[in-house]
Design a protein around this motif. Structure first.
Motif, short mmCIF file in Angstrom:
data_model
loop_
_atom_site.label_atom_id
_atom_site.label_comp_id
_atom_site.label_asym_id
_atom_site.label_seq_id
_atom_site.Cartn_x
_atom_site.Cartn_y
_atom_site.Cartn_z
N UNK A 104 33.98 24.78 -4.97
CA UNK A 104 32.95 25.56 -5.64
C UNK A 104 32.21 26.45 -4.64
N UNK A 105 32.15 27.72 -4.95
CA UNK A 105 31.51 28.70 -4.08
C UNK A 105 30.14 29.06 -4.65
N UNK A 106 29.09 28.53 -4.04
CA UNK A 106 27.74 28.77 -4.53
C UNK A 106 27.16 30.09 -4.02
N UNK A 107 27.89 30.72 -3.10
CA UNK A 107 27.37 31.94 -2.49
C UNK A 107 27.69 33.19 -3.29
N UNK A 108 28.71 33.15 -4.11
CA UNK A 108 29.15 34.35 -4.82
C UNK A 108 29.06 34.19 -6.33
N UNK A 109 28.34 35.10 -6.97
CA UNK A 109 28.27 35.11 -8.42
C UNK A 109 29.49 35.80 -9.04
N UNK A 110 30.34 36.33 -8.17
CA UNK A 110 31.54 37.01 -8.65
C UNK A 110 32.69 36.05 -8.92
N UNK A 111 32.53 34.79 -8.54
CA UNK A 111 33.60 33.81 -8.69
C UNK A 111 33.19 32.74 -9.68
N UNK A 112 34.08 32.47 -10.63
CA UNK A 112 33.83 31.45 -11.65
C UNK A 112 35.01 30.49 -11.68
N UNK A 113 34.75 29.22 -11.96
CA UNK A 113 35.79 28.20 -12.02
C UNK A 113 36.06 27.79 -13.47
N UNK A 114 37.33 27.68 -13.80
CA UNK A 114 37.73 27.28 -15.15
C UNK A 114 38.75 26.15 -15.03
N UNK A 115 38.53 25.07 -15.77
CA UNK A 115 39.53 24.00 -15.81
C UNK A 115 40.58 24.38 -16.85
N UNK A 116 41.82 24.47 -16.41
CA UNK A 116 42.88 24.87 -17.34
C UNK A 116 44.26 24.61 -16.81
N UNK A 117 45.19 24.39 -17.72
CA UNK A 117 46.59 24.15 -17.42
C UNK A 117 47.34 25.48 -17.47
N UNK A 118 48.08 25.79 -16.40
CA UNK A 118 48.80 27.06 -16.34
C UNK A 118 49.87 27.20 -17.40
N UNK A 119 50.28 26.09 -17.99
CA UNK A 119 51.28 26.15 -19.06
C UNK A 119 50.66 26.50 -20.41
N UNK A 120 49.35 26.42 -20.49
CA UNK A 120 48.65 26.74 -21.74
C UNK A 120 47.24 27.19 -21.39
N UNK A 121 47.13 28.40 -20.88
CA UNK A 121 45.87 28.88 -20.32
C UNK A 121 44.81 29.14 -21.40
N UNK A 122 43.57 28.69 -21.16
CA UNK A 122 42.48 28.91 -22.13
C UNK A 122 41.88 30.31 -21.97
N UNK A 123 42.75 31.30 -22.00
CA UNK A 123 42.38 32.69 -21.72
C UNK A 123 42.95 33.59 -22.81
#
Length: 245
Positions: A104-123
């Protein structure tokens, strides 16, 4: 008459396991080594992974309007480099919560983390200008499905760049590389992470992964256009890229 169901087998290093087990076993490995992941990257590659990732970013050529999906992004090296080199923002998508928490990068607001499986992306479809995957495709059970998902989430005109261990072609360099991989790397992994099996799996999974031309063909079958690859460090790793035209 009832017949016993035959379960599909898949490679897990040099072992054959039930295909349904691979995701769980890989997830378990990364959970166990997550706190030492970056240190082991430096030791196992003699620091070269940093150069390889810089080459990926150079090929990607981030622009101020571009968004990135950093898939199986682990601790977020690629996402950080992307925004540092001019990209608009990046989403790190990984199935392993331990890897995400350690990155987790607390220094950059440009980066977000998403929990997801590459075989079925929640995107949603057509969401990103660029997508990357560094040393992740090898660990995915259904690679073709993951490539199709990556194609789906890219915007038209988007580009996917994959950095992955590949196949060394030079005979003498291959002998030296095999000696390092099988003789020393698992022992280093055991000393640093107390998990020899994780790094035994690493070196075995590299040998079982499709070679450069085979991976290029897989990307083409997933509808990527202008697919090409560049060997780095005599083919220890390769950069594959393709476009969504």
């Amino acid at each position: 008459m009832k017949f016993m169901k035959k379960f599909k087998k898949i490679d897990f290093g040099f072992k054959k396991i039930d295909v349904k087990q691979k995701k769980e076993l890989v997830n378990e490995i990364f959970s166990q080594v997550s706190t030492k992941y970056n240190l082991m990257n430096d030791l196992s590659s003699l620091g070269m992974h940093r150069m390889w990732k810089n080459e990926l970013i150079t090929l990607l050529a981030p622009q101020p309007h571009q968004t990135l999906a950093d898939l199986a992004g682990g601790t977020g090296d690629i996402a950080k480099k992307f925004v540092q080199n001019g990209g608009k923002n990046a989403h790190i998508i990984d199935i392993n919560i331990n890897m995400i928490e350690n990155g987790i990068n607390k220094e950059s607001k440009k980066i977000r983390h998403i929990i997801g499986n590459c075989e079925n992306l929640p995107i949603k479809d057509n969401s990103y200008h660029r997508a990357t995957m560094a040393f992740g495709l090898r660990n995915i059970t259904y690679r073709e499905k993951a490539l199709n998902e990556i194609y789906r989430i890219l915007k038209p005109g988007g580009r996917f760049v994959c950095l992955e261990f590949s196949h060394v072609e030079n005979y003498f360099f291959k002998k030296l590389y095999d000696l390092w991989s099988f003789k020393f790397l698992p022992s280093i992994g055991e000393f640093i992470t107390n998990n020899r099996e994780a790094y035994q799996y690493l070196v075995e999974s590299i040998r079982m992964f499709p070679n450069q031309d085979e991976l290029a063909l897989m990307m083409s079958k997933a509808n990527f256009s202008r697919v090409k690859y560049i060997n780095l460090s005599e083919g220890i790793v390769a950069l594959h890229s393709g476009w969504k035209i």
